[in-house]
Design a protein around this motif. Structure first.
Motif, PDB file in Angstrom:
ATOM      1  N   SER A 176       0.775  -1.000  -0.009  1.00  0.00           N
ATOM      2  CA  SER A 176      -0.059  -0.069  -0.059  1.00  0.00           C
ATOM      3  C   SER A 176       0.987   1.073  -0.030  1.00  0.00           C
ATOM      4  O   SER A 176       1.790   1.467   0.724  1.00  0.00           O
ATOM      5  CB  SER A 176      -0.769   0.030   1.402  1.00  0.00           C
ATOM      6  OG  SER A 176      -1.878  -1.105   1.396  1.00  0.00           O
ATOM      7  N   THR A 203      -0.367  -2.574  -6.205  1.00  0.00           N
ATOM      8  CA  THR A 203      -0.950  -2.589  -4.822  1.00  0.00           C
ATOM      9  C   THR A 203      -2.508  -3.476  -4.988  1.00  0.00           C
ATOM     10  O   THR A 203      -2.770  -3.768  -6.192  1.00  0.00           O
ATOM     11  CB  THR A 203      -1.331  -1.121  -4.452  1.00  0.00           C
ATOM     12  OG1 THR A 203      -2.449  -0.808  -5.110  1.00  0.00           O
ATOM     13  CG2 THR A 203      -0.099  -0.423  -4.022  1.00  0.00           C
ATOM     14  N   ASN A 259      -8.002   2.473   9.382  1.00  0.00           N
ATOM     15  CA  ASN A 259      -8.506   1.731   7.849  1.00  0.00           C
ATOM     16  C   ASN A 259      -9.901   1.290   8.365  1.00  0.00           C
ATOM     17  O   ASN A 259     -10.580   1.328   9.411  1.00  0.00           O
ATOM     18  CB  ASN A 259      -7.682   0.648   7.729  1.00  0.00           C
ATOM     19  CG  ASN A 259      -7.763   0.320   5.993  1.00  0.00           C
ATOM     20  OD1 ASN A 259      -8.749   0.358   5.386  1.00  0.00           O
ATOM     21  ND2 ASN A 259      -6.552  -0.236   5.552  1.00  0.00           N
TER      22      ASN A 259
HETATM   23  P1  NAI Z   1      -4.626  -0.311  -1.227  1.00  0.00           P
HETATM   24  O1  NAI Z   1      -5.641  -1.208  -1.614  1.00  0.00           O
HETATM   25  O2  NAI Z   1      -3.317  -0.676  -0.641  1.00  0.00           O
HETATM   26  O3  NAI Z   1      -5.201   0.886  -0.539  1.00  0.00           O
HETATM   27  C1  NAI Z   1      -6.755   1.178  -0.648  1.00  0.00           C
HETATM   28  C2  NAI Z   1      -7.133   1.154   0.792  1.00  0.00           C
HETATM   29  O4  NAI Z   1      -8.434   1.726   0.899  1.00  0.00           O
HETATM   30  C3  NAI Z   1      -7.273   0.091   1.716  1.00  0.00           C
HETATM   31  O5  NAI Z   1      -6.448   0.165   2.470  1.00  0.00           O
HETATM   32  C4  NAI Z   1      -8.666  -0.003   1.990  1.00  0.00           C
HETATM   33  O6  NAI Z   1      -9.073  -0.831   3.217  1.00  0.00           O
HETATM   34  C5  NAI Z   1      -9.000   1.267   1.968  1.00  0.00           C
HETATM   35  N1  NAI Z   1     -10.493   1.325   1.966  1.00  0.00           N
HETATM   36  C6  NAI Z   1     -11.477   0.817   1.272  1.00  0.00           C
HETATM   37  N2  NAI Z   1     -12.628   1.158   1.680  1.00  0.00           N
HETATM   38  C7  NAI Z   1     -12.507   1.839   2.750  1.00  0.00           C
HETATM   39  C8  NAI Z   1     -13.617   2.651   3.482  1.00  0.00           C
HETATM   40  N3  NAI Z   1     -14.635   2.478   3.475  1.00  0.00           N
HETATM   41  N4  NAI Z   1     -13.040   3.380   4.591  1.00  0.00           N
HETATM   42  C9  NAI Z   1     -11.776   3.160   4.980  1.00  0.00           C
HETATM   43  N5  NAI Z   1     -10.812   2.908   4.035  1.00  0.00           N
HETATM   44  C10 NAI Z   1     -11.193   2.106   3.224  1.00  0.00           C
HETATM   45  O7  NAI Z   1      -3.962   0.277  -2.597  1.00  0.00           O
HETATM   46  P2  NAI Z   1      -3.372   1.675  -2.915  1.00  0.00           P
HETATM   47  O8  NAI Z   1      -2.906   1.562  -4.495  1.00  0.00           O
HETATM   48  O9  NAI Z   1      -2.193   1.907  -2.112  1.00  0.00           O
HETATM   49  O10 NAI Z   1      -4.541   2.770  -3.132  1.00  0.00           O
HETATM   50  C11 NAI Z   1      -4.206   3.905  -2.381  1.00  0.00           C
HETATM   51  C12 NAI Z   1      -4.933   5.339  -3.116  1.00  0.00           C
HETATM   52  O11 NAI Z   1      -4.152   5.494  -4.099  1.00  0.00           O
HETATM   53  C13 NAI Z   1      -6.494   5.001  -4.022  1.00  0.00           C
HETATM   54  O12 NAI Z   1      -7.013   6.240  -3.584  1.00  0.00           O
HETATM   55  C14 NAI Z   1      -5.912   4.512  -4.997  1.00  0.00           C
HETATM   56  O13 NAI Z   1      -7.311   4.625  -5.782  1.00  0.00           O
HETATM   57  C15 NAI Z   1      -4.952   5.497  -5.289  1.00  0.00           C
HETATM   58  N6  NAI Z   1      -4.258   5.116  -6.390  1.00  0.00           N
HETATM   59  C16 NAI Z   1      -3.636   4.166  -6.891  1.00  0.00           C
HETATM   60  C17 NAI Z   1      -2.911   3.614  -8.173  1.00  0.00           C
HETATM   61  C18 NAI Z   1      -2.590   2.254  -8.136  1.00  0.00           C
HETATM   62  O14 NAI Z   1      -2.227   1.922  -9.418  1.00  0.00           O
HETATM   63  N7  NAI Z   1      -2.321   1.429  -7.224  1.00  0.00           N
HETATM   64  C19 NAI Z   1      -2.723   4.662  -8.957  1.00  0.00           C
HETATM   65  C20 NAI Z   1      -3.129   6.099  -8.627  1.00  0.00           C
HETATM   66  C21 NAI Z   1      -3.844   6.259  -7.461  1.00  0.00           C
END
Ligand code: NAI
Length: 270
Positions: free
Chosen positions: A21, A199, A41
C-alpha cells in the motif's frame, strides 16, 4: 537518509492495507522523518490486514474507521488528538474501492447502488474527512491534507470504470474545500495523481499488467513507484510546500505530458 522534515508534526494516515500500500510506505517514511501519527482503516480491512505489524514498527496506535461514516471520523479525529497530544498537521486519504470494478461489471451495465458506493468511498469520503476535521477544529494552521488520485479523472481508461467519476469528484473536492480551508484556517488541500502502482487496489483493475507496462513505456522517467510517491507526500506534508494548495499534482514520470515515445513506436512496429 532522513532529514527530520516532519519533526514535531502529528497526523492521521488512512489506507495502509499491506506492505504494498502507498499509505504503508508513507507511514514508514513519516516515522523516519520525525512525525507521530495514528493509523486507520475500515474495520473489515483490519480483520484481513497486517496493519498491526506496521503499527508496532511505527509506534503508532490504530483507530478503526469507515471513511464513509461521520461518527467513525469524529471518533478518529477526537481520539487522534488525545493520543498525539494536540491538533494535527497532516492527513493522508489513501482510499479507493469500486464494487463495480471488483465484481467485473462493465461500464454499460453498472449497478447504480454500487456506483453510489464507489462515489461515497472513493470520492465523497474525502469531503467527510475535511468537513469533520474543520468542524472539530482539529488541524493546525499550515496543515496539509492530501488524497490520491489517478489520471482517469481527466482521460478515459476503459477498465477504470466508475472509479474515473470518483476521482473527478475527489479532485474537485480538493479545489473547493482547499479554498474554504485555506481561507478559514490556512490549511492546504491537494490531490496527487499517481502512476499505476502494484497494490491491492491497483491490480484489482482488469488488464492492470498491460496498462502498467504501457504507462511505463509512455513515461520518460518510467512509472513512479509507491516509494517515490511516499517521498513526494512527505515533502507535501512538510513546511517546504506551505503555499501549495487546491492542486492536482501529477506524479507520473512525465506520462501526462507525453504524446508518444520511441518505446511505444518500437513496440507497435514489431
Ligand atoms: P490499497 O488497496 O493498498 O489501499 C486502498 C485502501 O482503501 C485499503 O487500505 C482499503 O482498506 C481502504 N478502504 C477501502 N474502503 C474503505 C473505507 N470505506 N474506509 C476506509 N478505508 C477504506 O491500494 P493503493 O494503491 O495503496 O491505494 C491508495 C490510493 O491510491 C487509492 O485512492 C487509489 O485509488 C490511489 N491510486 C492507486 C493507484 C494504483 O495503481 N495502485 C494509481 C493512482 C492512484
Amino acid at each position: 537518509m532522513a532529514n527530520n522534515i516532519l519533526k514535531g508534526k502529528r497526523g492521521i494516515i488512512f489506507g495502509a492495507l499491506d506492505e504494498n500500500s502507498i499509505a504503508w510506505k508513507v507511514a514508514l517514511k513519516a516515522k523516519e522523518e520525525g512525525a507521530t501519527f495514528t493509523l486507520t482503516n475500515a474495520p473489515i480491512a483490519m480483520r484481513m490486514g497486517e496493519i498491526k505489524k506496521l503499527a508496532t514498527t511505527c509506534n503508532a496506535e490504530i483507530i478503526p474507521a469507515d471513511a464513509t461514516s461521520i461518527e467513525d471520523l469524529e471518533n478518529l479525529f477526537t481520539q487522534s488528538q488525545e493520543i498525539l497530544g494536540g491538533k494535527l498537521d497532516f492527513v493522508l486519504h489513501s482510499i479507493g474501492m469500486s464494487p463495480n470494478v471488483r465484481k467485473g461489471r462493465s461500464y454499460g451495465d453498472l449497478n447504480y447502488e454500487w456506483f453510489l458506493k464507489t462515489l461515497d468511498v472513493s470520492g465523497i469520503s474525502f469531503h467527510k474527512v475535511l468537513q469533520t476535521a474543520e468542524k472539530l477544529d482539529a488541524i493546525n494552521e499550515w496543515g496539509s491534507i492530501l488524497a490520491l488520485s489517478y489520471i482517469a479523472a481527466q482521460r478515459t481508461f476503459p477498465d477504470y470504470s466508475d472509479m474515473a467519476q470518483a476521482k473527478a469528484v475527489l479532485e474537485s473536492i480538493a479545489r473547493s474545500y482547499g479554498y474554504r480551508f485555506g481561507k478559514s484556517k490556512k490549511v492546504r488541500v491537494n490531490t496527487i495523481s499517481q502512476s499505476p502502482t502494484k497494490t491491492t487496489a491497483g491490480t484489482g483493475v482488469t488488464g492492470f499488467d498491460a496498462f502498467f507496462e504501457y504507462a511505463d513505456k509512455m513515461s520518460p522517467l518510467g512509472n513512479a513507484s509507491a516509494d517515490d510517491c511516499a517521498n513526494y507526500i512527505i515533502m507535501l506534508f512538510s513546511d517546504y510546500t506551505r503555499l501549495v494548495t487546491m492542486q492536482n499534482l501529477m506524479h507520473d514520470g512525465g506520462f501526462s505530458s507525453t504524446g508518444i515515445t520511441e518505446d511505444i513506436v518500437e513496440m507497435i512496429s514489431k
